[in-house]
Design an enzyme around this catalytic site. Structure first.
Site, PDB file in Angstrom:
ATOM      1  N   ASP A 179      -4.846  -8.141  -5.398  1.00 36.98           N
ATOM      2  CA  ASP A 179      -4.691  -6.272  -5.199  1.00 36.98           C
ATOM      3  C   ASP A 179      -2.732  -6.238  -5.978  1.00 36.98           C
ATOM      4  O   ASP A 179      -2.622  -4.139  -6.207  1.00 36.98           O
ATOM      5  CB  ASP A 179      -4.747  -5.060  -4.148  1.00 36.98           C
ATOM      6  N   ASP A 181       0.880  -1.137   0.057  1.00 37.12           N
ATOM      7  CA  ASP A 181      -0.052  -0.068  -0.223  1.00 37.12           C
ATOM      8  C   ASP A 181       0.954   1.443  -0.047  1.00 37.12           C
ATOM      9  O   ASP A 181       1.541   1.512   1.268  1.00 37.12           O
ATOM     10  CB  ASP A 181      -0.706   0.060   1.238  1.00 37.12           C
TER      11      ASP A 181
END
Length: 364
Positions: free
Chosen positions: A169, A122
């Site tokens: 992701d 992230d």
């Protein structure tokens, strides 16, 4: 290459869809669905978290929903997330429990795992920021101290079957993982690459471009490396079969996840990739809960989705599964009172129980 890179490639590629043509794809009839004839692993660590939800209902005198919680705790399977090096023991615990269940019931177990610890996973240090960072030798630590022991543990448990979702992701992590022998040699291990969801990649112009990008990743992994297929709707809320078509899906043929799998399949086959899917239905929004597909955080109202099953009525879907453990928060967003990402959000869990799909409560 992260998922953001995939999206950039899709955006740059235009909106014209190519017509798929077969490229040396094995017949689906020759494939064996790894979920078929097996019982999906019921994770006791997640079931224990539901004890709080059970107590909440009992405190309110709601014995009906308390009974529903008991049913869910004892029969609903969820994937086991391994999100940091300290979580590697989760694999050992899952293997030990699955072996015990397999021995006691005589039913073959398939254990669902999620591999989720990519360095810089992230970049904004947001709700899902991880423990490893590329500027602190993160990639080498990832390979040596996370991927290697992960692979060794799973490879050694040949008496069980595994379904492993690779780095939700983060498409590019498949390249790193496929450098491990685990992916090339072991028939009891089935790898699924995250393929987002219908609202993300399911638009007609995106489908062929996404398939080409997936093919490029698998090719980079090297000759002989294999995947079983793709995981879709991971940690999202899209229904498998939508009872109501939402207004924001009007211009998409991938308006629920069954349609997305069907739409993407021929493009994958055209690239020589296996068109097999598992679909996360751990949490499904109720009709009208979202104004747009982009709403992703603790969407409400929602309920536990259809029970994990191989009865999908879609030939390209291996199984419906619960990958994201319902009740674990997406972050401090969405529904009021939300806890930090990954922490138990009991008010949300109670809602999931109350709105659960009826199939969750079938005994047979």
């Amino acid at each position: 290459m992260r998922t953001s890179s995939l999206l950039a490639a899709l955006a740059a590629g235009g909106l014209v869809s190519a017509t798929p043509s077969p490229k040396n794809v094995e017949s689906r009839t020759a494939d064996v669905n790894p979920f078929q004839g097996k019982t999906q692993f019921v994770n006791p660590k997640w079931a224990d978290k539901l004890d709080q939800t059970l107590r909440s209902f009992l405190w309110k005198g709601d014995v009906i929903n308390a009974g529903k919680v008991l049913k869910i705790q004892h029969t609903m399977s969820t994937f086991v997330w391994v999100s940091k090096r300290a979580d590697l023991s989760n694999i050992d615990q899952a293997i030990a429990t699955a072996r015990r269940t397999q021995r006691l019931t005589g039913k073959k177990q398939i254990v669902g795992l999620v591999l989720y610890n990519l360095p810089d996973r992230d970049c904004s240090a947001g709700e899902s920021a991880g423990e490893l960072h590329s500027d602190e030798n993160g990639l080498q630590l990832y390979k040596d101290e996370f991927i290697k022991p992960y692979a060794e543990k799973v490879a050694a448990a040949k008496d069980l079957t595994f379904a492993i979702v690779l780095e939700p992701d983060s498409l590019g992590n498949a390249v790193t993982n496929m450098g491990i022998e685990l992916c090339a040699k072991y028939d009891h291990v089935n790898l699924y690459i995250d393929a987002a969801h219908g609202g993300w990649l399911g638009w007609d112009g995106n489908l062929p471009l996404a398939a080409k990008e997936f093919a490029g990743v698998v090719k980079l992994a090297g000759e002989g490396k294999k995947i079983r297929g793709f995981a879709i709707n991971v940690s999202n809320y899209n229904p498998f079969n939508a009872a109501v078509r939402e207004n924001y899906t009007e211009w998409s043929n991938s308006w629920d996840e069954s349609h997305y799998a069907t739409s993407l399949a021929p493009h994958l086959e055209a690239e020589g990739l296996p068109a097999h899917f598992i679909v996360d239905q751990g949490r499904v929004h109720l009709p009208g809960a979202r104004k747009e597909w982009g709403e992703w955080c603790n969407v409400h109202p929602a309920g536990f989705g259809p029970a994990p099953s191989t009865k999908t009525n879609n030939t390209v879907v291996d199984a419906l599964v619960w990958i994201k453990p319902g009740g674990e928060s997406d972050g401090q967003c969405g529904m009021a009172g939300a806890t930090k990402a990954g922490e138990w959000f009991d008010e949300y869990a109670q809602m999931l129980v109350k709105n659960a799909d009826l199939s969750v409560f079938n005994w047979f």
